[in-house]
Design a protein around this motif. Sequence first.
Motif, mmCIF file in Angstrom:
data_model
loop_
_atom_site.group_PDB
_atom_site.id
_atom_site.type_symbol
_atom_site.label_atom_id
_atom_site.label_comp_id
_atom_site.label_asym_id
_atom_site.label_seq_id
_atom_site.Cartn_x
_atom_site.Cartn_y
_atom_site.Cartn_z
ATOM 1 N N MET A 200 -7.326 -3.325 0.900
ATOM 2 C CA MET A 200 -6.820 -2.895 -0.410
ATOM 3 C C MET A 200 -5.334 -2.604 -0.310
ATOM 4 N N ASP A 201 -4.613 -3.045 -1.315
ATOM 5 C CA ASP A 201 -3.170 -2.857 -1.280
ATOM 6 C C ASP A 201 -2.716 -1.616 -2.021
ATOM 7 N N ARG A 202 -3.531 -1.152 -2.966
ATOM 8 C CA ARG A 202 -3.109 -0.014 -3.773
ATOM 9 C C ARG A 202 -4.293 0.866 -4.152
ATOM 10 N N ILE A 203 -4.034 2.164 -4.246
ATOM 11 C CA ILE A 203 -5.070 3.094 -4.677
ATOM 12 C C ILE A 203 -4.962 3.250 -6.189
ATOM 13 N N PRO A 204 -6.062 3.055 -6.921
ATOM 14 C CA PRO A 204 -5.971 3.115 -8.378
ATOM 15 C C PRO A 204 -5.655 4.519 -8.892
ATOM 16 N N SER B 295 -8.409 9.034 -6.616
ATOM 17 C CA SER B 295 -9.510 9.274 -5.691
ATOM 18 C C SER B 295 -9.191 8.537 -4.389
ATOM 19 N N ILE B 296 -8.903 9.313 -3.355
ATOM 20 C CA ILE B 296 -8.546 8.698 -2.070
ATOM 21 C C ILE B 296 -9.816 8.464 -1.261
ATOM 22 N N GLN B 297 -10.101 7.204 -0.982
ATOM 23 C CA GLN B 297 -11.365 6.868 -0.309
ATOM 24 C C GLN B 297 -11.153 6.118 0.980
#
Lengths: 131, 131
Positions: free
Chosen positions: A1-5, A16-18
């Motif tokens: 994943m390139d970006r956290i939504p 939400s950091i997953q």
Amino acid sequence: MDRIPILKMGDRLLVSIQVDMHDRLAMALQDDLTNQVVKHHARGVLVDISALEMVDSFIGRMLGTMAAMTRALGAETVVVGMRPAVAITLVELGLSLGEVRTALDTEGGMKVLDSLIRDTDPRVGRDRHDL
Amino acid sequence: MDRIPILKMGDRLLVSIQVDMHDRLAMALQDDLTNQVVKHHARGVLVDISALEMVDSFIGRMLGTMAAMTRALGAETVVVGMRPAVAITLVELGLSLGEVRTALDTEGGMKVLDSLIRDTDPRVGRDRHDL
């Protein structure tokens, strides 16, 4: 994943950091978050870390930096969902989240944001008591 | 990561899918989500897929199954944040999300949930029009 939504909910933003944070992802998140705060005139940011099994000094520092950045832009940040084991490790390692506000869960965090936002007047910024 | 976090916001639950789903993670999410719906008497579920760069038949089916499960428990599900490229691929592959409701973003999804929830009466379930 390139970006956290980053999800927008009224004048709040929710992150939400997953996934494991690395330098570039953290930089991208700081970039995106500050841009979204400005774009949407956000007043509060909720960062959920309930998926994280550990918070090391890198993540701790990143959370502190993000909170300081958003505060400079007029938005308060609250970190929510910390696991008990994470809190234990944080203290045992002598780490702290600095001045970052925390709450047990999303709803608690929203309440903290409510009171923080009520206490600040957007028109004159955080120093209105000094006027 | 072993589990996808489910955030509670009033009578809504929010799920942000950010990682590649595999069988066990999807099963765990269905398990957790149905349990949370029951535990919190949730009326609506918002599933954010803005982090997903592709939605294959497995994920499409999973979203449909989750929506059917939550509906059976009295909660409506809306999928939000689909990327334009994902929508294009879905149609090109001949896939569809079936009866799953979608909306552009979190706020749009909340509005869809508002109207869906208004249209159903929790006391007598979804069949009140037949009474």
